[in-house]
Scaffold this motif. Sequence first.
Motif, PDB file in Angstrom:
ATOM      1  N   PRO A  73      43.710  36.290  38.792  1.00 13.97           N
ATOM      2  CA  PRO A  73      43.460  36.892  38.182  1.00 13.97           C
ATOM      3  C   PRO A  73      43.924  38.139  37.051  1.00 13.97           C
ATOM      4  N   LYS A  74      43.842  38.508  36.106  1.00 11.40           N
ATOM      5  CA  LYS A  74      44.582  39.684  35.804  1.00 11.40           C
ATOM      6  C   LYS A  74      43.787  41.448  36.512  1.00 11.40           C
ATOM      7  N   GLU A  75      42.194  40.730  36.447  1.00 12.83           N
ATOM      8  CA  GLU A  75      41.030  41.797  36.438  1.00 12.83           C
ATOM      9  C   GLU A  75      40.844  42.156  37.835  1.00 12.83           C
ATOM     10  N   GLU A  76      41.326  40.638  38.834  1.00 11.99           N
ATOM     11  CA  GLU A  76      41.580  41.348  40.008  1.00 11.99           C
ATOM     12  C   GLU A  76      42.802  41.727  40.830  1.00 11.99           C
ATOM     13  N   ASN A  78      44.821  44.120  39.097  1.00 20.36           N
ATOM     14  CA  ASN A  78      43.853  45.316  37.993  1.00 20.36           C
ATOM     15  C   ASN A  78      43.547  46.211  38.948  1.00 20.36           C
ATOM     16  N   ALA A  79      42.084  45.306  39.602  1.00 18.62           N
ATOM     17  CA  ALA A  79      41.212  46.626  40.272  1.00 18.62           C
ATOM     18  C   ALA A  79      42.075  46.270  41.096  1.00 18.62           C
TER      19      ALA A  79
END
Length: 247
Positions: A73-76, A78-79
């Motif tokens: 997932p994009k959020e992971e 990016n994080a």
Amino acid sequence: MSVKDKLNKDLIPSHIAIIMDGNGRWAARHGNARIFGHEHGVEAVRSVVEGASEVGVRHLTLYAFSTENWARPKEEVNALMSLLVHAIEQETGKLNKNNVRLGVIGDVEQFPLEVKDKLFKCINNLKTNTGLHLILALSYGSRWEIIEAVRKVADYIKQGSVLPENITNEFFESFLSTKGIPDPELLIRTSGEYRISNFLLWQIAYTELCFVEKLWPDFRKEDLFEAILEFQARERRFGKTSEQILS
Ligand code: IPE
Ligand code: IPE
Ligand code: MG
């Protein structure tokens, strides 16, 4: 007697590779989001880098992000990128004090500019150090690496610089991102998974494999020493017979 004291100092692997796995499960067990596990993984990295330096390991390759991890997932993703930038900034001083040299293998062109910038600055700042060579595998995948090498070899052939019959192991290896680094003698994977996940497929042809149950954020230098001790009890035969090895 500590595990470290039990180690045969003349039989320390010169290159250890680690698949740092289990951050997400560690976070879930602590009732937190996956990134919490990645953050705590940095403590394990710190301890293992220290431990490897203490016992005289020359090269330590850490699998931090695979070519397949881009599909998370994009959020992971990016994080993880922000964590990487933060960890590099935070750790450079300590790495320098410990005389650690930094390297990277992988398709780093895929990384955001800020990550690349910080990474190459850090590599540059540590380049004259003579202690442990810490190699981060970032956006790394063996199949990517091997295909890249094949493309370069094909170019040589096309230009007439090499004949197909002159392609040796050594020639091929000179196009891999691990050029000049000896194959790992020991590969450790944490989190109880028994697979390689596209890591150093060419280089681990004769590597001793060690799978440990601990999740990466719980792994410490003592666990590294345990793995080295286990490695030292193995008989590496490289296709020969036991009698040949012992004679
Ligand atoms: C390893 O931990 C770190 C990376 C792959 C970036 P995971 O994030 O794979 O954690 P699990 O395997 O899901 O527990
Ligand atoms: C391997 O872990 C990659 C890294 C540790 C960076 P993964 O968690 O991505 O591997 P799989 O998907 O379980 O094989
Ligand atoms: Mg995993």
